[in-house]
Every structure is written in C-alpha cells, then in structure tokens.
Design a protein around this motif. Structure first.
Motif, PDB file in Angstrom:
ATOM      1  N   VAL A   1       0.842  -1.206   0.000  1.00  0.00           N
ATOM      2  CA  VAL A   1       0.000   0.000   0.000  1.00  0.00           C
ATOM      3  C   VAL A   1       0.879   1.259   0.000  1.00  0.00           C
ATOM      4  N   GLY A   2       2.141   1.079  -0.448  1.00  0.00           N
ATOM      5  CA  GLY A   2       3.012   2.242  -0.635  1.00  0.00           C
ATOM      6  C   GLY A   2       3.800   2.645   0.598  1.00  0.00           C
ATOM      7  N   SER A   3       3.894   1.805   1.592  1.00  0.00           N
ATOM      8  CA  SER A   3       4.693   2.075   2.807  1.00  0.00           C
ATOM      9  C   SER A   3       4.422   3.461   3.385  1.00  0.00           C
ATOM     10  N   PRO A   4       3.138   3.775   3.671  1.00  0.00           N
ATOM     11  CA  PRO A   4       2.801   5.148   4.087  1.00  0.00           C
ATOM     12  C   PRO A   4       3.450   5.596   5.393  1.00  0.00           C
ATOM     13  N   HIS A   5       3.877   4.674   6.249  1.00  0.00           N
ATOM     14  CA  HIS A   5       4.428   5.071   7.556  1.00  0.00           C
ATOM     15  C   HIS A   5       5.922   4.804   7.660  1.00  0.00           C
ATOM     16  N   VAL A   6       6.572   4.544   6.513  1.00  0.00           N
ATOM     17  CA  VAL A   6       7.974   4.128   6.594  1.00  0.00           C
ATOM     18  C   VAL A   6       8.861   5.221   7.198  1.00  0.00           C
ATOM     19  N   ASP A   7       8.519   6.491   6.947  1.00  0.00           N
ATOM     20  CA  ASP A   7       9.342   7.575   7.525  1.00  0.00           C
ATOM     21  C   ASP A   7       9.311   7.524   9.053  1.00  0.00           C
ATOM     22  N   GLN A   8       8.073   7.447   9.604  1.00  0.00           N
ATOM     23  CA  GLN A   8       7.956   7.412  11.070  1.00  0.00           C
ATOM     24  C   GLN A   8       8.670   6.181  11.623  1.00  0.00           C
ATOM     25  N   PHE A   9       8.496   5.064  10.911  1.00  0.00           N
ATOM     26  CA  PHE A   9       9.069   3.809  11.393  1.00  0.00           C
ATOM     27  C   PHE A   9      10.594   3.923  11.448  1.00  0.00           C
ATOM     28  N   LEU A  10      11.171   4.453  10.365  1.00  0.00           N
ATOM     29  CA  LEU A  10      12.637   4.578  10.325  1.00  0.00           C
ATOM     30  C   LEU A  10      13.126   5.602  11.343  1.00  0.00           C
ATOM     31  N   ALA A  11      12.310   6.626  11.591  1.00  0.00           N
ATOM     32  CA  ALA A  11      12.707   7.628  12.598  1.00  0.00           C
ATOM     33  C   ALA A  11      12.680   6.985  13.984  1.00  0.00           C
ATOM     34  N   ARG A  12      11.630   6.213  14.275  1.00  0.00           N
ATOM     35  CA  ARG A  12      11.501   5.631  15.623  1.00  0.00           C
ATOM     36  C   ARG A  12      12.486   4.502  15.875  1.00  0.00           C
ATOM     37  N   TYR A  13      12.767   3.689  14.835  1.00  0.00           N
ATOM     38  CA  TYR A  13      13.630   2.508  15.021  1.00  0.00           C
ATOM     39  C   TYR A  13      14.956   2.663  14.282  1.00  0.00           C
ATOM     40  N   ARG A  14      15.381   3.928  14.187  1.00  0.00           N
ATOM     41  CA  ARG A  14      16.583   4.254  13.413  1.00  0.00           C
ATOM     42  C   ARG A  14      17.796   3.413  13.833  1.00  0.00           C
ATOM     43  N   GLU A  15      18.032   3.315  15.131  1.00  0.00           N
ATOM     44  CA  GLU A  15      19.251   2.606  15.588  1.00  0.00           C
ATOM     45  C   GLU A  15      19.087   1.093  15.449  1.00  0.00           C
ATOM     46  N   GLN A  16      17.887   0.575  15.729  1.00  0.00           N
ATOM     47  CA  GLN A  16      17.696  -0.877  15.596  1.00  0.00           C
ATOM     48  C   GLN A  16      17.853  -1.320  14.143  1.00  0.00           C
ATOM     49  N   LEU A  17      17.496  -0.414  13.216  1.00  0.00           N
ATOM     50  CA  LEU A  17      17.526  -0.792  11.791  1.00  0.00           C
ATOM     51  C   LEU A  17      18.836  -0.397  11.115  1.00  0.00           C
ATOM     52  N   ARG A  18      19.745   0.227  11.863  1.00  0.00           N
ATOM     53  CA  ARG A  18      20.992   0.670  11.247  1.00  0.00           C
ATOM     54  C   ARG A  18      21.816  -0.546  10.808  1.00  0.00           C
ATOM     55  N   ALA A  19      22.329  -0.521   9.558  1.00  0.00           N
ATOM     56  CA  ALA A  19      23.147  -1.625   9.050  1.00  0.00           C
ATOM     57  C   ALA A  19      24.145  -1.079   8.031  1.00  0.00           C
ATOM     58  N   ASP A  20      25.112  -1.896   7.683  1.00  0.00           N
ATOM     59  CA  ASP A  20      26.101  -1.481   6.673  1.00  0.00           C
ATOM     60  C   ASP A  20      25.594  -1.791   5.261  1.00  0.00           C
ATOM     61  N   VAL A  21      24.772  -2.830   5.169  1.00  0.00           N
ATOM     62  CA  VAL A  21      24.216  -3.208   3.860  1.00  0.00           C
ATOM     63  C   VAL A  21      22.819  -3.779   4.055  1.00  0.00           C
ATOM     64  N   TYR A  22      21.908  -3.423   3.142  1.00  0.00           N
ATOM     65  CA  TYR A  22      20.523  -3.895   3.191  1.00  0.00           C
ATOM     66  C   TYR A  22      20.275  -4.817   1.993  1.00  0.00           C
ATOM     67  N   VAL A  23      19.823  -6.035   2.260  1.00  0.00           N
ATOM     68  CA  VAL A  23      19.477  -6.965   1.184  1.00  0.00           C
ATOM     69  C   VAL A  23      17.957  -6.953   1.046  1.00  0.00           C
ATOM     70  N   ILE A  24      17.481  -6.351  -0.029  1.00  0.00           N
ATOM     71  CA  ILE A  24      16.041  -6.156  -0.243  1.00  0.00           C
ATOM     72  C   ILE A  24      15.593  -7.164  -1.297  1.00  0.00           C
TER      73      ILE A  24
ATOM     74  N   LEU B   1      22.974  -0.841  -0.707  1.00  0.00           N
ATOM     75  CA  LEU B   1      21.704  -1.538  -0.934  1.00  0.00           C
ATOM     76  C   LEU B   1      21.912  -2.618  -1.990  1.00  0.00           C
ATOM     77  N   ILE B   2      21.422  -3.822  -1.682  1.00  0.00           N
ATOM     78  CA  ILE B   2      21.441  -4.915  -2.650  1.00  0.00           C
ATOM     79  C   ILE B   2      19.978  -5.255  -2.920  1.00  0.00           C
ATOM     80  N   VAL B   3      19.496  -4.955  -4.122  1.00  0.00           N
ATOM     81  CA  VAL B   3      18.090  -5.268  -4.426  1.00  0.00           C
ATOM     82  C   VAL B   3      18.079  -6.563  -5.228  1.00  0.00           C
ATOM     83  N   SER B   4      17.740  -7.642  -4.523  1.00  0.00           N
ATOM     84  CA  SER B   4      17.777  -8.984  -5.134  1.00  0.00           C
ATOM     85  C   SER B   4      16.349  -9.481  -5.343  1.00  0.00           C
TER      86      SER B   4
END
Ligand SMILES: [Zn+2]
Length: 475
Positions: free
Chosen positions: A181-204, A431-434
């Motif tokens: 549905v277009g990830s409408p809350h992804v900004d808030q989510f990344l702001a709130r869980y910024r440190e938990q989600l911090r990584a060197d590489v993201y495999v999407i 970012l690795i988009v696989s």
C-alpha cells in the motif's frame, strides 16, 4: 426523447461479459527451468511458505486487518524458530512489522535482510489453484505472495537456519507489513527505530530475477506519482438532445484531455519527462510478449529498446475513472468527470518535478476551455542503486556462485518506497536489491508463483554473501 433504451444497455453489458476474463497465456521460456537438486533443508522452505501463504495478509483490505496481525505473529514465530535471539512485532507506528536481530561479532559488519509479509488482493475467478494454499506444480510453487514477497521472506528464514545461532556478521531482519500500500508510515518507522535498523548493507529481496536460473541485481527503480484530474464544463447536467452538439460534456472532454497524454506512437507526450538513463540489456521481444500477455495485433507504446521503455522512460496510465457505469447510463451531458492518472517517474527525475510537469500539461491541454483541477494523490521518487562498492561486488560474486551465472544488472519499472528512505536515513549504507521471483511470477496478478529451484539458489546466494562478508571481516 427517452433515456437510452434499457435493452441496448443490457445487450452491451452482455456482449462484454461474454468475452470472459482474458484466456491464460502460455508460460514463459522453460529452457532454464530445469529441476535443481533439492537439499534436505529445502522442505523447510516449503513448510514455511505453506504456513505464510495460508494467511491472507492483504494490506489494502480492512477486512483482512486481523490476518495482517496474525501474519506478523507467524513471521515472529518462524524467525524465533530459525534461531533469531531477539524478535519483536512492531505496530505502534505502522501496519504490523517484525524486527529480528543478531548482535554483530566484533569488527564484523551488520547486514539487514528485508522483505514484506503483506500481499496484494486476489480475484478468485482468475486463479487455477486456491490462492492461499501453496500448490506445487512441477518446479513452481503457486500462491498469493509466493514470489511477492513471502518467497523473499522464506529465503531469509532458510538462510538464517543455514547460518545457525552464531552468524559471522551482525544480522537484522526487517519484515514490513505495508509495502503493497506504498509504505505510508515508513518515515515514522525509520525515525523511531533508526538505531535498531541501522546496518552497513541492506538486502532487499523484493524485485525480479532476469529469468529462471538467471539472477539479477536491480540498479534502478522508477518512481510513481498519482494525480486526480477533475474536469468541469457545466454547472449541472442537461439533456443531450436539447444541448448536444453545442455544449461540451465533461466526460468526453476528459477523454480528450487524457488522450493528449500520449503521442500517436504511444510515447508520453508530457514535456520534461524524457528518460535520463539507458540500459545495455536487450529484452527478448518474444519472451516479453509471452510474459506480458499482449493480444495479437496490439502494438507496443513508444520508441526505443524494451528495457529502456520499461525501466528508464516515463509511463502514464489511466487507472480509474469516475463516470456513470453502463447500467447507470442516460442521455445526459455530464457536468463533471474525474480520473486517476498514474505516472511512472524515470530514474534521475524527482517525483515532485514529474508531478509538476504532468499538472502543467493537464492544465494547458484542456479542450474547449474546460475547467481542470489536478490534485496530487501520491508521490514516490525513483531510485538508482550503485553496484561498484565492496558489498555490491561481494553480492555479485555470491549470487554468481549460487546460480552459476553472473547476475544481470537490470532496472525495475515498479517502485520499492523503502529504497529511497533507506538511502536518505543511512547514506553510508549499501543496498542490494535482489529477488526470488522471475518475469513469469505474475506478481500482483492471478496464478502468482515462484520457481522452487530459484528459491533454493537464492538461499544459497544469501548464505554465500554473508559468509564472504564474515571471511572478509576476519581478514
Ligand atoms: Zn513486493
């Protein structure tokens, strides 16, 4: 003068309905769909995917809200079973998402594995197998979300099991619940869980491979904008016999305006949206025709290579129209009419710039002086993903090792909203988009499926990628 005779309307409706849903098209190339030897652990993938697909986690339909919550709990359970020491279901600022974490050994990088557990709606009539019952037919596994994106999720789970309780790098698993549905809350989510989600590489793992057995890493995604267009010509509806031929009705006017969006050859006629990139990939015409299901005699839109038109250029589609249905039709000049226009934004252009170009075109191409109002409804930027860094090079080697084929570097005509957000919140990260799906996976459509052999190879690729990073960290 009476209204449109009921008889002719019913006949019209009957005529269109008799054509029935489009006949199923032959499947794509099967050359490289040869069976892959199935390791003992492969059955675990089918067990996981069977349980995941059985939950109709349709984000766009409110009646499935409980299913979405149930799906998130199931994902959390499967993550714990796979050995993830820290698992949380997070629903305080978005649809329920799941976060899992393994601490990083000293000096080792952290890899974030991303997928989403929400799925697209289904139209049961078009499915050959029950959409929420994973069904194996030959080498393919059928079910809603089998490829998009519960297949990606199942690949991550199998990868974690293969790595065991002490992976050689830090691991974060982020399973989103509102991508479709277009990830409408992804900004808030990344702001709130910024440190938990911090990584060197993201495999999407949420794009497309080039073909069955032929992996791909995605290097660009188009953006997407939606614009609501409203045309007004009269302040009230009037009799078409009494005024037709002099007064323009809004619906015909809207049709003319929408027609101005494309040139006679089908290319986009809105100024300023030209492609800014191009691809050295040649998309085989016969394969594209089969995958796309183009009817005989129907021409392609535009000019240039297929890959460039699909991934680098703009695309404009009318996706909804507010107008009387055939049943409601009457001999009346309509005062107002509305349409929803979707614009796929070329990489290299910002979504708000594209929306401004589209709005300007619509406001300057209104026929007969009609009043036009354009309301932006959504905007997501395109993305370009670098593949020259060490993480991307390691990924190319790992996917090459697992598939026995160097991955193709391709674009995607669609969007993954998270990609841009991650780039802006973690500019240093790679970012690795696989993918686990292939062009015949029919994502979003009926009879969605994933090739089981490719799913197994995708697991092996992720394991190889992580082990290579671990070895590199050990020096
Ligand atoms: Zn997806």
């Amino acid at each position: 003068m009476g209204c449109l005779r009921r008889a002719s309307v019913d006949m019209l409706v009957a005529m269109t309905e008799s054509q029935g849903p489009m006949a199923d098209r032959p499947t794509a190339s099967t050359a490289s769909a040869a069976a892959v030897p199935e390791p003992a652990w492969a059955q675990e993938i089918i067990d996981d995917l069977t349980r995941l697909v059985a939950v109709p986690s349709i984000g766009a339909q409110a009646e499935h809200a409980d299913d979405l919550a149930r799906s998130a709990s199931l994902v959390a359970e499967l993550l714990s079973q796979a050995g993830c020491p820290e698992v949380q279901v997070l629903d305080d600022c978005s649809a329920p998402a799941v976060l899992g974490r393994y601490p990083a050994p000293p000096g080792a990088p952290t890899v974030c594995l991303y997928a989403h557990h929400d799925v697209q709606p289904v139209d049961l009539a078009d499915w050959r197998t029950p959409p929420f019952q994973l069904t194996r037919v030959g080498e393919r596994l059928y079910g809603r979300g089998a490829a998009d994106d519960k297949g990606g999720l199942a690949a991550h789970l199998a990868c974690l099991r293969r790595l065991g309780p002490n992976p050689p790098v830090g691991l974060t698993v982020f399973i989103e619940g509102e991508e479709e549905v277009g990830s409408p809350h992804v900004d808030q989510f990344l702001a709130r869980y910024r440190e938990q989600l911090r990584a060197d590489v993201y495999v999407i793992a949420d794009a497309d491979n080039w073909d069955v057995g032929y992996p791909a890493l995605t290097t660009s995604l188009r953006g997407v904008c939606l614009a609501l267009v409203e045309v007004a010509t009269l302040d009230h509806a009037v009799h078409s016999g009494q005024f037709g031929g002099v007064l323009p009705d809004a619906l015909t006017t809207l049709c003319h305006l929408l027609a101005s969006l494309h040139a006679p050859d089908g290319s986009v006629a809105v100024a300023g949206l030209e492609a800014r990139t191009s691809f050295a990939v040649d998309y085989p015409d016969d394969r594209f025709r089969t995958e796309a299901g183009l009817l005989p005699g129907v021409a392609y839109l535009g000019q240039g290579s297929l890959a460039d038109r699909l991934w680098a250029g703009p695309a404009i589609t009318v996706i909804a129209l507010d107008a009387p249905s055939l049943e409601q039709a009457s001999n009346t000049l309509l005062p107002r009419a509305r349409a929803l226009v979707s614009l796929r934004v070329p990489p290299g252009l910002k979504a708000d710039q594209a929306l401004a170009q589209l709005t300007d075109h619509l406001q300057t191409h209104a026929p007969w002086g009609a009043q036009v109002q354009v309301t932006p409804a959504a905007a997501g930027d395109p993305a370009q993903i670098a593949v020259d860094g060490p993480f991307a090079q390691t990924a190319l080697a790992a996917w090459g090792e697992a598939f026995g084929q160097t991955p193709a570097l391709i674009g995607q005509g669609g969007s993954i909203p998270l990609v841009n957000q991650l780039s802006s919140v973690y500019p240093e990260a790679s970012l690795i988009v696989s993918a686990v799906g292939d062009p015949d996976s029919r994502m979003h459509g009926a009879n969605e499926s994933v090739h089981f052999g490719d799913l197994i190879r995708s697991v092996e690729a992720e394991v190889a990628f992580i082990r290579r990073l671990g070895d590199a960290a050990q020096g």
